[in-house]
Design a protein around this motif. Structure first.
Motif, PDB file in Angstrom:
ATOM      1  N   HIS A  62       0.838  -1.201   0.000  1.00 10.54           N
ATOM      2  CA  HIS A  62       0.000   0.000   0.000  1.00 10.54           C
ATOM      3  C   HIS A  62       0.875   1.254   0.000  1.00 10.54           C
ATOM      4  O   HIS A  62       0.617   2.200  -0.745  1.00 10.54           O
ATOM      5  CB  HIS A  62      -0.918   0.032   1.215  1.00 10.54           C
ATOM      6  CG  HIS A  62      -1.922  -1.061   1.240  1.00 10.54           C
ATOM      7  ND1 HIS A  62      -2.716  -1.292   2.339  1.00 10.54           N
ATOM      8  CD2 HIS A  62      -2.276  -1.990   0.330  1.00 10.54           C
ATOM      9  CE1 HIS A  62      -3.511  -2.318   2.094  1.00 10.54           C
ATOM     10  NE2 HIS A  62      -3.261  -2.761   0.872  1.00 10.54           N
ATOM     11  N   TRP A 131      -9.760   2.955  -4.285  1.00 13.52           N
ATOM     12  CA  TRP A 131      -9.321   1.580  -4.060  1.00 13.52           C
ATOM     13  C   TRP A 131      -8.992   1.385  -2.578  1.00 13.52           C
ATOM     14  O   TRP A 131      -9.354   0.375  -1.973  1.00 13.52           O
ATOM     15  CB  TRP A 131      -8.090   1.267  -4.924  1.00 13.52           C
ATOM     16  CG  TRP A 131      -7.612  -0.134  -4.721  1.00 13.52           C
ATOM     17  CD1 TRP A 131      -8.031  -1.250  -5.390  1.00 13.52           C
ATOM     18  CD2 TRP A 131      -6.636  -0.577  -3.762  1.00 13.52           C
ATOM     19  NE1 TRP A 131      -7.366  -2.365  -4.900  1.00 13.52           N
ATOM     20  CE2 TRP A 131      -6.508  -1.972  -3.911  1.00 13.52           C
ATOM     21  CE3 TRP A 131      -5.864   0.064  -2.799  1.00 13.52           C
ATOM     22  CZ2 TRP A 131      -5.641  -2.737  -3.132  1.00 13.52           C
ATOM     23  CZ3 TRP A 131      -4.996  -0.695  -2.011  1.00 13.52           C
ATOM     24  CH2 TRP A 131      -4.891  -2.083  -2.186  1.00 13.52           C
ATOM     25  N   GLU A 135     -10.491  -1.129   0.253  1.00 16.21           N
ATOM     26  CA  GLU A 135      -9.535  -1.996   0.933  1.00 16.21           C
ATOM     27  C   GLU A 135      -9.665  -1.867   2.445  1.00 16.21           C
ATOM     28  O   GLU A 135      -9.627  -2.858   3.174  1.00 16.21           O
ATOM     29  CB  GLU A 135      -8.112  -1.656   0.474  1.00 16.21           C
ATOM     30  CG  GLU A 135      -7.024  -2.423   1.176  1.00 16.21           C
ATOM     31  CD  GLU A 135      -6.951  -3.894   0.805  1.00 16.21           C
ATOM     32  OE1 GLU A 135      -6.209  -4.620   1.484  1.00 16.21           O
ATOM     33  OE2 GLU A 135      -7.644  -4.332  -0.139  1.00 16.21           O
ATOM     34  N   GLU A 139     -10.285  -4.618   5.370  1.00 14.69           N
ATOM     35  CA  GLU A 139      -9.330  -4.819   6.455  1.00 14.69           C
ATOM     36  C   GLU A 139     -10.011  -4.751   7.817  1.00 14.69           C
ATOM     37  O   GLU A 139      -9.791  -5.615   8.675  1.00 14.69           O
ATOM     38  CB  GLU A 139      -8.198  -3.791   6.390  1.00 14.69           C
ATOM     39  CG  GLU A 139      -7.288  -3.940   5.187  1.00 14.69           C
ATOM     40  CD  GLU A 139      -6.540  -5.251   5.173  1.00 14.69           C
ATOM     41  OE1 GLU A 139      -6.004  -5.657   6.219  1.00 14.69           O
ATOM     42  OE2 GLU A 139      -6.504  -5.890   4.103  1.00 14.69           O
TER      43      GLU A 139
END
Length: 171
Positions: A62, A131, A135, A139
């Protein structure tokens, strides 16, 4: 420090600065997961250690994604210094509680950058960050599900080993 070079980049200068801060946060998350994985390895929780090693690697990915985005758009990404990484934990449950708190913090940070993108009309950066928004939802959900397992099974004796095995297999 808005010199001519910074004014000719493809992303908003303030967004670039916020993204550089995010790089530091992602690097810190990667280091934190690495420390958590080490604690698990040391305490014989190899399933959780493997899971957290993967999380560490993912956070670095990331960080690199943001790093490259800044540079690809004419900005300057800065390699972060990572300090203040917690290495001592009292339990596996504490590790996953800490991990969830960390992910919530990252989510808030990403959301703040997206809000700023909208305010300054930096649509390319906003699109890039969507994005990360998705994500982060995934998580947080993963860590909430893991913590639910502790609530259901407890943390004593064989329950801890069973939890470690479930984490290893992503259940």
């Amino acid at each position: 420090m808005k010199d001519i070079v910074r004014q000719k980049i493809g992303i908003n200068v303030d967004i670039m600065d916020m993204l550089n801060e995010q790089i530091s946060k992602e690097a810190h998350s990667s280091a934190a997961y690495l420390a958590m994985a080490s604690w698990c390895d040391h305490n014989g929780l190899v399933g959780s250690a493997d899971y957290l090693y993967k999380q560490s690697s993912e956070e670095r990915e990331h960080m690199m994604k943001i790093f490259r985005f800044i540079n690809d758009n004419g900005g300057t990404a800065y390699s972060p210094e990572v300090t203040n990484v917690l290495h001592d934990f009292n339990s596996l449950q504490e590790i996953f509680e800490t991990a969830l708190d960390q992910e919530i913090s990252i989510t808030k940070s990403i959301n703040n950058i997206v809000a700023k993108c909208r305010k300054v009309q930096d649509f390319a950066s906003e699109q890039f960050l969507l994005w990360f928004v998705n994500e982060q939802m995934e998580e947080e959900n993963k860590f909430r599900r893991i913590l639910e397992i502790f609530d259901i099974m407890g943390t004593d004796g064989i329950a801890l080993k069973l939890i470690d095995e479930r984490i290893k297999h992503g259940e």
